[in-house]
Design a protein around this motif. Structure first.
Motif, short mmCIF file in Angstrom:
data_model
loop_
_atom_site.label_atom_id
_atom_site.label_comp_id
_atom_site.label_asym_id
_atom_site.label_seq_id
_atom_site.Cartn_x
_atom_site.Cartn_y
_atom_site.Cartn_z
N SER A 226 -2.66 3.91 -3.29
CA SER A 226 -2.76 2.74 -4.17
C SER A 226 -2.36 1.49 -3.42
CB SER A 226 -1.84 2.91 -5.38
OG SER A 226 -2.24 4.01 -6.14
N ARG A 227 -2.88 0.38 -3.90
CA ARG A 227 -2.54 -0.91 -3.30
C ARG A 227 -2.37 -1.93 -4.41
NH1 ARG A 227 -6.23 -4.22 1.15
NH2 ARG A 227 -4.72 -5.89 1.53
N PHE A 228 -1.34 -2.73 -4.33
CA PHE A 228 -1.08 -3.71 -5.39
C PHE A 228 -0.35 -4.92 -4.84
CE2 PHE A 228 2.37 -0.66 -5.25
CZ PHE A 228 3.51 -1.44 -5.32
N PRO B 147 -3.37 0.87 -14.37
CA PRO B 147 -4.57 1.27 -13.65
C PRO B 147 -5.12 0.18 -12.73
CG PRO B 147 -5.10 0.83 -15.95
CD PRO B 147 -3.63 0.57 -15.78
N SER B 148 -6.13 0.56 -11.96
CA SER B 148 -6.79 -0.35 -11.03
C SER B 148 -7.32 -1.59 -11.76
CB SER B 148 -7.95 0.40 -10.37
OG SER B 148 -8.53 -0.40 -9.38
N SER C 5 0.86 -1.19 0.00
CA SER C 5 0.00 0.00 0.00
C SER C 5 0.89 1.23 0.00
CB SER C 5 -0.88 0.03 1.25
OG SER C 5 -1.75 -1.07 1.26
N LEU C 6 0.63 2.16 -0.91
CA LEU C 6 1.42 3.39 -0.99
C LEU C 6 0.51 4.59 -0.79
CD1 LEU C 6 3.68 2.68 -4.12
CD2 LEU C 6 4.25 2.35 -1.71
N GLY D 265 -6.56 2.26 -6.62
CA GLY D 265 -5.78 3.40 -7.10
C GLY D 265 -5.12 3.06 -8.44
N SER D 266 -4.00 3.68 -8.73
CA SER D 266 -3.24 3.33 -9.92
C SER D 266 -1.78 3.65 -9.66
CB SER D 266 -3.77 4.09 -11.14
OG SER D 266 -3.49 5.46 -11.01
#
Ligand code: MN
Length: 282
Positions: A242-244, A220-221, A181-182, A205-206
């Protein structure tokens, strides 16, 4: 150090599996058959019980590992080796099916949000008929690293550049599995082994992937970005929190034969798996 960039993006296909569970298949479809050693990535996310209440009643697996990472909700799993438990929000189950198990994965809730991922990780030929085993971790057992500007890295497997180590061990493909998570405009860099296949899946987010030649590649999301080879990846949050997921692993470079819930090296081994299952040998 050579920065990885995005070489392909995709968003997966909407499908259903188990007893009518709606999901997005991101790896394991005609868009992206596999990304060695990753055979499948499914994302399920719904707050409508009709989309998930049927769950995944008893079914077999042989020849690979299933990794369930739950973000929201509860899932009860049970197998024919006497193993049973509930995976809760933030928990992970890394199951090595090996020579074969029969298991069920059912929602432990009748309403509310159920959200998570299932990843299939291939096993090398030498391990496909090994004894089944589990690595299960409660949310509080997942290593968390705090970043400088408010972000966090949850490490399920692998090691961050600052040395935070995830609990899951796999010496076959040495996986990296991180949930990052940023905050707004925050950046994160992670070294990855040269030659490991890697991807990013944006949950929220993105992001931009920052590379030497191409500058910023946007992702993108709800999109997966396959990364080029290289020694590190740098990701920044674009305009918002954003989270990835960042997932990587060493390719096995072996022949892959698939038959439903079985993944072996040859078609003959797939036929054997069906025969063994029908004879009740699992
Ligand atoms: Mn399963």
């Amino acid at each position: 150090m050579k920065n990885r960039t995005v070489i392909k993006t995709l968003s997966g296909i909407n499908t259903a599996d188990g007893d009518g569970v709606k999901l997005t298949r991101i790896i394991g479809s005609h868009e992206l058959n596999m990304l060695d050693p990753f055979l499948l990535l499914d994302c399920f996310e719904s707050d409508d019980a009709q989309d998930y209440i049927g769950g995944f009643p008893e079914h077999p697996h042989r020849g690979f590992e299933t990794v369930t990472y739950l973000l929201n909700g509860k899932m009860r799993h049970k197998d024919n080796a006497g193993h049973e438990g509930v995976i809760e929000s933030g928990g992970v189950q890394w199951m090595t099916a090996g020579r074969g198990i029969l298991h069920s994965e059912m929602p432990e809730q009748e309403g509310g949000l159920l959200q998570g991922f299932q990843l299939w990780v291939n096993l090398p030929r030498s391990e496909k008929m090994s004894k089944p085993r589990y690595q299960e971790y409660l949310p509080e057992s997942i290593a968390i690293e705090d970043l400088a500007h408010g972000g966090t890295v949850k490490v399920i497997s692998g090691k961050t550049d600052k040395g935070t180590v995830g609990p899951v061990i796999n010496d076959f493909v040495s996986p990296t599995y991180m949930d990052i998570s940023l905050s707004d405009n925050e950046a994160f860099s992670q070294r990855l082994s040269l030659g490991h296949n890697a991807f990013i899946y944006v949950l929220q987010g993105s992001v931009n992937i920052i590379s030497d030649q191409d500058g910023k590649s946007p992702l993108p999301s709800k999109h997966l970005g396959i990364l080029s080879d290289g020694e590190q990846v740098t990701i920044e949050s674009a305009e918002q929190d954003s989270r990835f997921l960042l997932i990587a692993g060493k390719p096995l470079n072996e022949p892959v034969a698939r038959g439903g819930p079985f993944v072996m090296n040859t078609e003959a081994e797939i036929r054997q798996a069906f025969a063994d299952y029908q004879r009740g040998l699992f």
